[in-house]
Design a protein around this motif. Structure first.
Motif, PDB file in Angstrom:
ATOM      1  N   LYS A 117      -5.297   0.413  -4.491  1.00  0.00           N
ATOM      2  CA  LYS A 117      -5.962   1.124  -3.558  1.00  0.00           C
ATOM      3  C   LYS A 117      -7.316   1.858  -4.151  1.00  0.00           C
ATOM      4  O   LYS A 117      -8.415   1.461  -3.578  1.00  0.00           O
ATOM      5  N   SER A 118      -7.239   2.501  -5.191  1.00  0.00           N
ATOM      6  CA  SER A 118      -8.317   2.977  -5.630  1.00  0.00           C
ATOM      7  C   SER A 118      -9.312   1.998  -6.393  1.00  0.00           C
ATOM      8  O   SER A 118     -10.850   2.192  -6.096  1.00  0.00           O
ATOM      9  N   THR A 119      -8.981   0.965  -6.889  1.00  0.00           N
ATOM     10  CA  THR A 119      -9.899  -0.204  -7.260  1.00  0.00           C
ATOM     11  C   THR A 119     -10.544  -0.651  -6.126  1.00  0.00           C
ATOM     12  O   THR A 119     -11.982  -0.927  -6.329  1.00  0.00           O
ATOM     13  N   PHE A 143     -12.629   8.034   1.079  1.00  0.00           N
ATOM     14  CA  PHE A 143     -11.937   9.345   0.690  1.00  0.00           C
ATOM     15  C   PHE A 143     -10.823   8.653  -0.178  1.00  0.00           C
ATOM     16  O   PHE A 143     -10.101   7.673   0.242  1.00  0.00           O
ATOM     17  N   ASP A 144     -10.694   8.848  -1.430  1.00  0.00           N
ATOM     18  CA  ASP A 144      -9.311   8.746  -2.411  1.00  0.00           C
ATOM     19  C   ASP A 144      -8.612   9.724  -2.601  1.00  0.00           C
ATOM     20  O   ASP A 144      -8.873  10.552  -3.381  1.00  0.00           O
ATOM     21  N   GLU A 145      -7.518   9.560  -1.722  1.00  0.00           N
ATOM     22  CA  GLU A 145      -6.450  10.760  -1.973  1.00  0.00           C
ATOM     23  C   GLU A 145      -7.068  12.202  -2.050  1.00  0.00           C
ATOM     24  O   GLU A 145      -6.927  12.849  -2.897  1.00  0.00           O
ATOM     25  N   PRO A 146      -7.810  12.403  -0.717  1.00  0.00           N
ATOM     26  CA  PRO A 146      -8.382  13.682  -0.791  1.00  0.00           C
ATOM     27  C   PRO A 146      -7.646  14.959  -1.019  1.00  0.00           C
ATOM     28  O   PRO A 146      -8.283  15.930  -1.131  1.00  0.00           O
TER      29      PRO A 146
HETATM   30 MG    MG Z   1      -5.411   5.815  -6.698  1.00  0.00          MG
END
Ligand code: MG
Ligand code: ADP
Length: 252
Positions: free
Chosen positions: A52-54, A172-175
């Motif tokens: 997901k983050s990638t 937003f990455d796991e804010p």
């Molecule tokens: Mg991640």
């Protein structure tokens, strides 16, 4: 100019085609097709390590795609001709760790990039900063330093900082993943407000309530592929794939 703008608005904000990303031998993204339309809120869910983050980081080339295409408002960001700095000013990013400058006041955290990248005057940058601090409910904290604020307040400052650049979209990455549970609601509230105002948003999150209520679409990733996507109530309430069912049975 007007025609040009019109064309831009017809395009997806983000369009990813057959995106692959390897870290050495590790194939992390295995041919992702993904898009976010203008004004759409897309929530990306999935187990830790699913990529997901990638994916999110490939959107503004914080990670270099191995192959595939990433278009931001129709512009190919992997094209060497593309002005990456210009594209990046259109994309607001908010991370799990708030990444505020600890030695700068809240106000200065919000004005720095505006003055440097947008060439705004100090007065103009401060006016915009104050408007956005007000918006996230921190109008009275401009002189505080990050360490004097709660995690939830720091994250709201980070959102206000991103908004002060007038981005076309927010990633937003796991804010809320680093926050104490009682502080999560305020941050989600600000994000919900942004969504209501029509902001284009890509949100990697474990907050299934937010995904269900605020998301226009949910994308479930596992093992570097998009397994399932669709209307949040469908995907979360009636998942079709065994992997989605297994994941949701753990988190819901
Ligand atoms: Mg991640
Ligand atoms: P998620 O955000 O879904 O938890 P990530 O995109 O962070 O997943 O990570 C997916 C995989 O990519 C993991 O196996 C992780 O170890 C690997 N990975 C992520 N970033 C890097 C990196 N900079 N270098 C090497 N491997 C990485």
């Amino acid at each position: 100019m007007a025609a040009d703008n019109l064309l831009q608005k017809d395009r997806p904000a983000i369009e990813v085609r057959n995106l692959c990303k390897n870290f050495g031998d590790n194939e992390v993204l295995k041919g992702i097709d993904f898009h976010v339309d203008q004004g759409e809120v897309v929530c990306v869910i999935g187990p830790s390590g699913s990529g997901k983050s990638t994916l999110l980081r490939c959107v503004n080339r914080l990670e270099e795609p191995t192959s595939g295409t990433v278009l931001v408002e129709g512009v190919d960001i992997t094209d060497p001709e593309t002005d990456l700095d210009k594209i990046r000013t259109r994309i607001g990013m908010v991370f799990q760790q708030f990444n505020l400058f600890p030695h700068l006041s809240v106000l200065r955290n919000l004005t720095l990039a505006q003055q440097r990248a947008k060439k705004r005057s100090k007065a103009e940058a401060e006016e915009i900063a104050r408007k956005n601090l007000e918006k996230v409910g921190l109008g009275n904290r401009e002189n505080a330093y990050p360490a004097q604020l709660s995690g939830g307040q720091q994250q709201r400052v980070a959102i206000a900082r991103a908004l002060s650049m007038n981005p076309d979209m927010m990633l937003f990455d796991e804010p809320t993943s680093a926050l104490d549970p009682e502080l999560v609601g305020d941050v989600l509230g600000v994000m919900r407000q942004l969504a209501d105002e029509g902001m284009t948003m890509m949100v990697v999150t474990h907050e299934m309530g937010f995904a269900r209520e605020v998301g226009d679409r949910v994308v479930f990733m596992d093992g570097g592929v998009v397994v399932e996507q669709g209307d949040p109530k469908e995907v979360l309430g009636n998942p079709q794939h065994a992997r989605t069912q297994a994941f949701l049975s753990k988190v819901l």
